[in-house]
Design an enzyme around this catalytic site. Structure first.
Site, short mmCIF file in Angstrom:
data_model
loop_
_atom_site.label_atom_id
_atom_site.label_comp_id
_atom_site.label_asym_id
_atom_site.label_seq_id
_atom_site.Cartn_x
_atom_site.Cartn_y
_atom_site.Cartn_z
N CYS A 1 0.81 -1.22 0.00
CA CYS A 1 0.00 0.00 0.00
C CYS A 1 0.84 1.27 0.00
O CYS A 1 0.30 2.37 -0.12
CB CYS A 1 -0.93 0.00 1.20
SG CYS A 1 -1.99 -1.46 1.24
N GLU B 1 -1.41 4.80 13.92
CA GLU B 1 -1.10 6.04 13.20
C GLU B 1 -1.40 7.25 14.08
O GLU B 1 -0.64 8.22 14.11
CB GLU B 1 -1.88 6.12 11.90
CG GLU B 1 -1.45 7.31 11.03
CD GLU B 1 -2.10 7.34 9.66
OE1 GLU B 1 -1.62 8.12 8.82
OE2 GLU B 1 -3.06 6.58 9.42
N HIS C 1 -9.84 1.96 -0.18
CA HIS C 1 -8.38 1.82 -0.16
C HIS C 1 -7.90 1.29 -1.50
O HIS C 1 -8.14 0.14 -1.85
CB HIS C 1 -7.99 0.87 0.97
CG HIS C 1 -6.52 0.81 1.25
ND1 HIS C 1 -5.58 1.45 0.48
CD2 HIS C 1 -5.82 0.18 2.25
CE1 HIS C 1 -4.39 1.22 0.97
NE2 HIS C 1 -4.51 0.46 2.04
#
Length: 412
Positions: free
Chosen positions: A164, A314, A340
């Site tokens: 990703c 995160e 995504h």
């Protein structure tokens, strides 16, 4: 002295529109591109929704015969690259030498869709019926290869495959090539077309995908009830250009790319390192590379996948890097609207970052309804806000422990 790098062209194919500008209009208005998956029968899957590209006709962008020899992810890359190069006002061989323009386009998975199709044909009809173009239709580097052929770009030609983070690493590495003076321009970004039966099965079996059948709430980053990411497809391409070259030809400039940090977790194949330790280092490296302080960052476009550990770690990483300043930041996840896009995710998020700088509109995290006590930053819930933005940091984190952060700044 390192050369300065600006963005002079953009192009995109996304679940929210088949160009960058339509996509951005939907993003800033909080529109979702998530819908029931239509590519194949979903009856046997517990996942029901995704971010499919809609009404895409490759022949609008390339020769039909050649399109049939490309994987869908390559078709997306060619289309987005042609839009970006046109947007930049570039004609290879005219206002840029072929040897001074390169291509760096990443893909996390490549042509898995075509592999599945041809494998079924192999089993049903034998090896002689397999498409002779199967190899170039599935290998991830072929998007970059095809774009270089279509545009006539003869500079460095490369592909980052870092799950990703593929789009982020591709743009960051292309940035370095220009900084070092190897070329004057790069066509850079990411592309993906991985909404396939095997992909859905694999991600589902590792419990990474949302099983929420409601397309209006399945992708919900930072929400307490998040239950996984929503898979999507598309491509995002930037034209990166050395500043003086851009100024000399009178190019419009969307913004300046000023910082890049990339790290590895060395921890786990899918789970991020505790507290986002690798992401922390990537952000710190990008901030240092940009020559700014954390307090100068106005907005973070988060990786924000809508998975439990990504959103938690995160958030912790941002608080560790920014300290008290983290609570003054705006942080949002546009994946709440796009889903995504895997290897293409950061590339389209880079485009959003540039629009944010130019328009002073920070997009929302939609579907953020139930507060999670562990997630206490300003995630711009549900509605966009107007705010002057000079500096944007964008994160991308991939399976295998790949972390990348890049920083855009308003051009001065």
């Amino acid at each position: 002295m390192k050369k300065r790098v600006v963005v002079t062209g953009i192009g995109a194919i996304t679940p929210l529109g088949n160009d960058a500008f339509t996509t951005w209009e939907n993003i800033k208005n909080g529109v979702s591109g998530i819908a029931p998956i239509t590519k194949f029968d979903m009856e046997k899957f517990n996942v029901k929704v995704g971010g499919e590209v809609k009404e895409f006709n490759p022949e609008d962008y390339m020769d039909g015969k050649e399109a049939k020899r490309m994987g869908r992810y390559t078709q997306f890359a060619v289309a987005a690259s042609k839009m970006a190069i046109t947007d930049a006002g570039v004609k290879v061989g005219d206002n840029i030498s072929a040897e001074r323009i390169g291509v760096w386009i990443g893909s996390g998975i490549g042509g898995l869709d075509e592999f599945e199709t041809q494998h079924k044909r192999f089993l049903d009809k034998g090896p002689r019926r397999v498409n002779p173009f199967i190899i170039p239709m599935l290998i991830p580097d072929m998007a970059a290869g095809r774009v270089s052929i279509e545009l006539g770009a003869k500079g460095i030609n490369n592909c980052s495959v870092t799950a990703c983070a593929s789009g982020a690493n591709s743009i960051g590495d292309a940035f370095r090539v220009i900084q070092n003076g190897e070329v004057d321009m790069m066509v850079a970004g990411g592309t993906e077309a991985a909404i396939t039966e095997m992909t859905i099965a694999g991600f589902s079996n590792m419990t990474a995908l949302s099983t929420n059948p409601d397309p209006n709430s399945a992708s919900r980053p930072f929400d307490k009830n998040r239950d996984g990411f929503v898979i999507a497809e598309g491509a995002g391409i930037l034209i990166l250009e050395e500043l003086q070259h851009a100024v000399a030809r009178g190019a419009k400039i969307y913004g300046e790319l000023v910082g890049y940090g990339a790290t590895g977790d060395a921890y786990h194949i899918t789970t991020p390192a505790p507290n986002g330790e690798g992401g922390q280092r990537a952000m710190k490296l990008a901030i240092s590379d940009a020559g700014i302080t954390p307090e100068q960052v106005d907005y973070i476009n988060a990786h924000g996948t809508s998975t439990y550990y990504n959103d938690l770690y995160e958030t912790k990483a941002i608080k560790e890097v920014f300290g008290n300043a983290a609570y003054q930041l705006k942080v949002s996840s546009t994946k709440s609207m796009t889903g995504h896009l895997l290897g293409a995710a950061w590339a389209i998020e880079a485009i959003f970052s540039l629009f944010i700088i130019n328009e002073g509109i920070i997009p929302p995290t939609i579907n953020l309804e139930t507060k999670d006590e562990e997630l206490d930053l300003d995630y711009v819930p549900n509605v966009a806000i107007k705010q002057d933005v000079n500096v944007v940091l964008s994160n991308s984190l991939g399976f295998g422990g790949h972390n990348a952060s890049l920083i855009f700044k308003k051009y001065e």
